[in-house]
Design an enzyme around this catalytic site. Structure first.
Site, PDB file in Angstrom:
ATOM      1  N   VAL A 113       7.319 -21.600 -12.134  1.00  0.00           N
ATOM      2  CA  VAL A 113       5.961 -21.899 -11.697  1.00  0.00           C
ATOM      3  C   VAL A 113       5.118 -22.025 -12.952  1.00  0.00           C
ATOM      4  CG1 VAL A 113       5.382 -19.428 -11.539  1.00  0.00           C
ATOM      5  CG2 VAL A 113       4.099 -21.062 -10.167  1.00  0.00           C
ATOM      6  N   HIS A 158       6.810  -3.684 -22.384  1.00  0.00           N
ATOM      7  CA  HIS A 158       6.894  -4.822 -21.479  1.00  0.00           C
ATOM      8  C   HIS A 158       6.630  -6.039 -22.357  1.00  0.00           C
ATOM      9  CE1 HIS A 158       6.621  -2.549 -17.525  1.00  0.00           C
ATOM     10  NE2 HIS A 158       6.616  -1.619 -18.472  1.00  0.00           N
ATOM     11  N   PRO A 159       7.576  -6.971 -22.475  1.00  0.00           N
ATOM     12  CA  PRO A 159       7.557  -7.911 -23.598  1.00  0.00           C
ATOM     13  C   PRO A 159       6.548  -9.046 -23.531  1.00  0.00           C
ATOM     14  CG  PRO A 159       9.491  -8.262 -22.237  1.00  0.00           C
ATOM     15  CD  PRO A 159       8.830  -7.027 -21.711  1.00  0.00           C
ATOM     16  N   GLN A 160       5.747  -9.161 -22.453  1.00  0.00           N
ATOM     17  CA  GLN A 160       4.863 -10.323 -22.391  1.00  0.00           C
ATOM     18  C   GLN A 160       3.870 -10.361 -23.552  1.00  0.00           C
ATOM     19  OE1 GLN A 160       1.904 -10.911 -19.383  1.00  0.00           O
ATOM     20  NE2 GLN A 160       1.703  -8.744 -18.876  1.00  0.00           N
ATOM     21  N   ASN A 165       5.250 -11.344 -12.941  1.00  0.00           N
ATOM     22  CA  ASN A 165       5.588 -10.000 -13.420  1.00  0.00           C
ATOM     23  C   ASN A 165       4.614  -8.965 -12.855  1.00  0.00           C
ATOM     24  OD1 ASN A 165       3.232 -10.240 -14.953  1.00  0.00           O
ATOM     25  ND2 ASN A 165       4.295 -10.582 -16.881  1.00  0.00           N
ATOM     26  N   ILE A 166       4.784  -7.700 -13.241  1.00  0.00           N
ATOM     27  CA  ILE A 166       3.878  -6.668 -12.732  1.00  0.00           C
ATOM     28  C   ILE A 166       2.702  -6.439 -13.677  1.00  0.00           C
ATOM     29  CG2 ILE A 166       5.659  -5.569 -11.353  1.00  0.00           C
ATOM     30  CD1 ILE A 166       5.697  -3.306 -13.453  1.00  0.00           C
ATOM     31  N   MET A 167       2.532  -7.361 -14.641  1.00  0.00           N
ATOM     32  CA  MET A 167       1.294  -7.515 -15.421  1.00  0.00           C
ATOM     33  C   MET A 167       1.057  -6.434 -16.479  1.00  0.00           C
ATOM     34  SD  MET A 167      -1.023  -8.545 -12.109  1.00  0.00           S
ATOM     35  CE  MET A 167      -0.368  -7.096 -11.262  1.00  0.00           C
ATOM     36  N   VAL A 168       1.985  -5.495 -16.676  1.00  0.00           N
ATOM     37  CA  VAL A 168       1.781  -4.451 -17.678  1.00  0.00           C
ATOM     38  C   VAL A 168       1.709  -5.085 -19.060  1.00  0.00           C
ATOM     39  CG1 VAL A 168       2.754  -2.393 -18.746  1.00  0.00           C
ATOM     40  CG2 VAL A 168       2.896  -2.704 -16.268  1.00  0.00           C
ATOM     41  N   HIS A 196      13.223  -7.641 -18.013  1.00  0.00           N
ATOM     42  CA  HIS A 196      12.699  -7.884 -19.357  1.00  0.00           C
ATOM     43  C   HIS A 196      13.778  -8.456 -20.273  1.00  0.00           C
ATOM     44  CE1 HIS A 196       9.411  -4.543 -18.805  1.00  0.00           C
ATOM     45  NE2 HIS A 196       9.121  -5.658 -18.141  1.00  0.00           N
TER      46      HIS A 196
END
Length: 596
Positions: free
Chosen positions: A114, A576-578, A122-125, A532
């Site tokens: 998307v 959390h790697p974002q 993701n869960i945005m952490v 992750h």
């Protein structure tokens, strides 16, 4: 049905309006040549699309396999993050091989398909990781640009720290000195105070094993503190929201969606290296194959699964493996698809006093669920503005831990974590559905610095067939030892006196797990992934005979091709790697612009 119609209507409107005129659904509308072709509009690809088109002399095409994220509540409302995966229209619905470390279970392994990629599901952490993680990147690559000192500005650059949805006073919940307040990516602490927030923080102060950390995004991550998340204005802020939508009307940007890249093509040699500057793409397995040429660079941002798959289909990878499938090897890079690393995740639950307010308020009562949604739609407040966890912790094994006597410490240093704790005011699990009755509190723990390494391999030469994904989770003695210790640490956390009038007992059979052997089997039977994955096209020093890309993210031995996504990380940060991916994309954009 209504949601699908909404998305379709939005796309039609965008295609007819000047503000979204560059969003394309038909591959035949794509020009034959661009300066840059970016494969994937995910976390990194959207950043690159924004930054490269800042130069009006560059024209850029982004090709995204997935759909638009606009108007999809499950991708907008923060608390619905747990509904965003798996098996949804906007995810790559991968599964793993049977995992020996999971007692031969296969697990779902979703990635975002998307606009915004996995930042949309993701869960945005939002955690940067330890300063030692980046110094280790620099040491491994022999390039100081990846050190904490030099990379930190790129970690800050994306961020726009904002007040939470409920506008409560956040003094003492974060350290403003380590944040940025004018980037595009909205970040905040929780905007709805949970009944357990004060108890979690009080435990961190009261129990010697745990310490309070005001702000783990300072580079010093150890301790327990308030979760920072990519949430702003009561909604998820993905890379699509932050970076792509604001520039979708730039005349030098085209974004083609619902179209899959099948391979990159090599047609000639430049300076003794094969030049890969043509991208092949299609919308279905039997559909027409299209091609586009990048005059400057092709940039793969297709993710930890997609990037190595595309490379191997293009003849770049382990020559022996490729030949077995009938693919002519062009560049022998055995590291492609190897070194897959991920955070395994295990959840412990406790039964709590029945009249408390937990996630189950809405999950077990459709009237309450409707009221919460109405409140959110009306003024952007209430339980739905928060992510699944308002507090997070990063901890190390005790110094006298037996496993550290037999296994070299795999963390980046003494200020880096061995395991993570996530606290949820309700029943939280990535494996099973919540019970239909009762109230719960959960502590999830992960192996933050895992030693297990897996692979991504081609299943066939069909680009539309999912590859073989084997993360080999919990496959080492170190990883299972850390997971057991993390679960026991969670128990000690809940044993603090502040929980005496809240927690009743461990849930289900968990109360009978009174030996390490019993706990280990329960962990192996119920653990999943935190999703992750990193490392399948990892960085190494210039001239190294291992790895996939140089520190400037150019593919080794190849001209015209660069990789910018989490696959380039040589190891998994204790995070959390974002945040690291956003920083990597910002650095890559500057490197690319400077080289052209």
């Amino acid at each position: 049905m209504m949601r699908s119609l909404f998305c379709l209507c939005w796309l039609v409107i965008c295609l007819l309006s000047s503000s979204c005129a560059r969003l394309l659904l038909d591959p035949s509308e794509v020009s034959k040549e661009y300066d840059f072709v970016i494969v994937g509009a995910g976390t990194a690809g959207s950043v690159l699309a924004n930054r490269l088109t800042e130069n009006p002399k560059f024209n850029v095409l982004v090709i995204e396999a997935g759909i638009s994220d606009v108007g999809v509540d499950d991708l907008i409302i923060p608390f619905f993050a747990l509904l965003a995966t798996p098996d949804r229209p906007w995810t790559w619905n991968y599964t793993t091989t049977l995992q020996e470390g999971f007692n031969n279970r296969s697990i779902v392994y979703p990635r975002g398909r998307v606009l915004g990629g996995s930042s949309s599901v993701n869960i945005m952490v939002y955690t940067r990781g330890s300063s030692e993680d980046y110094d280790r990147f620099a040491k491994v690559t022999k390039d100081s640009r990846w050190s904490w000192k030099e990379f930190q500005p790129y970690l800050k650059k994306p961020e726009h720290f904002v007040e939470p949805a409920d506008h409560h006073n956040i003094t003492g919940e974060f350290n403003p000195a380590v944040h940025n307040f004018n980037g595009p990516l909205l970040v905040s602490v929780a905007g709805n105070i949970a009944a357990t927030d004060g108890r979690v923080i009080q435990t961190a102060h009261d129990v010697d094993e745990f310490t309070f950390n005001l702000d783990m995004n300072s580079g010093d991550i150890l301790g327990i503190g308030n979760t920072q998340s990519t949430i702003g204005n009561s909604a998820r802020c993905s890379s699509s929201v932050a970076y792509l939508r604001p520039v979708i009307n730039r005349r030098n940007l085209d974004v083609l969606i619902q179209t899959q890249v099948t391979k990159v093509l090599h047609e000639r040699t430049i300076n003794g290296q094969p030049l890969f500057n043509t991208v092949e793409f299609a919308q279905s397995p039997t559909g027409r194959r299209f091609q586009v040429t990048a005059n400057k660079e092709v940039i793969l941002s297709a993710g930890v699964i997609g990037t190595p798959q595309i490379l191997m289909l293009s003849g770049i990878g382990d020559s022996h493996d490729l030949s077995k499938l009938g693919i002519k090897p062009i560049i022998n890079l055995p590291s492609i698809g190897k070194n897959l690393s991920d955070h395994p995740l295990f959840a412990s639950q406790w039964v709590v006093i029945n009249n408390t307010s937990t996630f189950e308020d809405a999950e077990q009562n459709v009237t309450v669920a409707a009221e919460q949604l109405a409140q959110y739609k009306a003024n952007g407040t209430g339980p739905l503005v928060q992510g699944p966890s308002n507090q997070i912790g990063w901890l190390r094994l005790p110094q006298d831990s037996p496993i550290l006597k037999t296994t070299p410490d795999p963390s980046s240093g003494p200020k880096s974590a061995h395991f993570e704790l996530l606290f949820s005011n309700g029943y939280s699990s990535f494996v099973d559905a919540p019970p239909s009755t009762g109230r719960y509190f959960s502590v999830l723990n992960t192996v933050a610095s895992p030693t297990s390494r897996g692979t991504v391999q081609l299943r066939s030469t069909d680009p539309f067939e999912f590859p073989i994904i084997d993360p080999k989770l919990l496959s080492t003695d170190f990883d299972i030892s850390v997971m057991i210790e993390g679960a026991k640490s969670a128990r000690r956390f809940i044993a603090a006196s502040v929980w005496d009038d809240y927690v009743i007992a461990p849930f289900g059979i968990q109360g009978g797990l009174d030996t390490d052997e019993k706990l280990e089997q329960f962990i192996r039977n119920t653990t999943s992934s935190e999703f992750h994955p990193v490392g399948t096209a990892s960085m190494s020093p210039v001239g190294a005979h291992w790895g996939a890309v140089d520190p400037d993210l150019k593919l080794k031995g190849v001209a015209g091709l660069r990789i910018v996504d989490a696959s380039v990380f040589p190891f998994l940060p204790a995070a959390h790697p974002q945040a690291a991916v956003y920083g990597t994309a910002e650095l890559a954009a500057d490197i690319i612009k400077a080289s052209h």
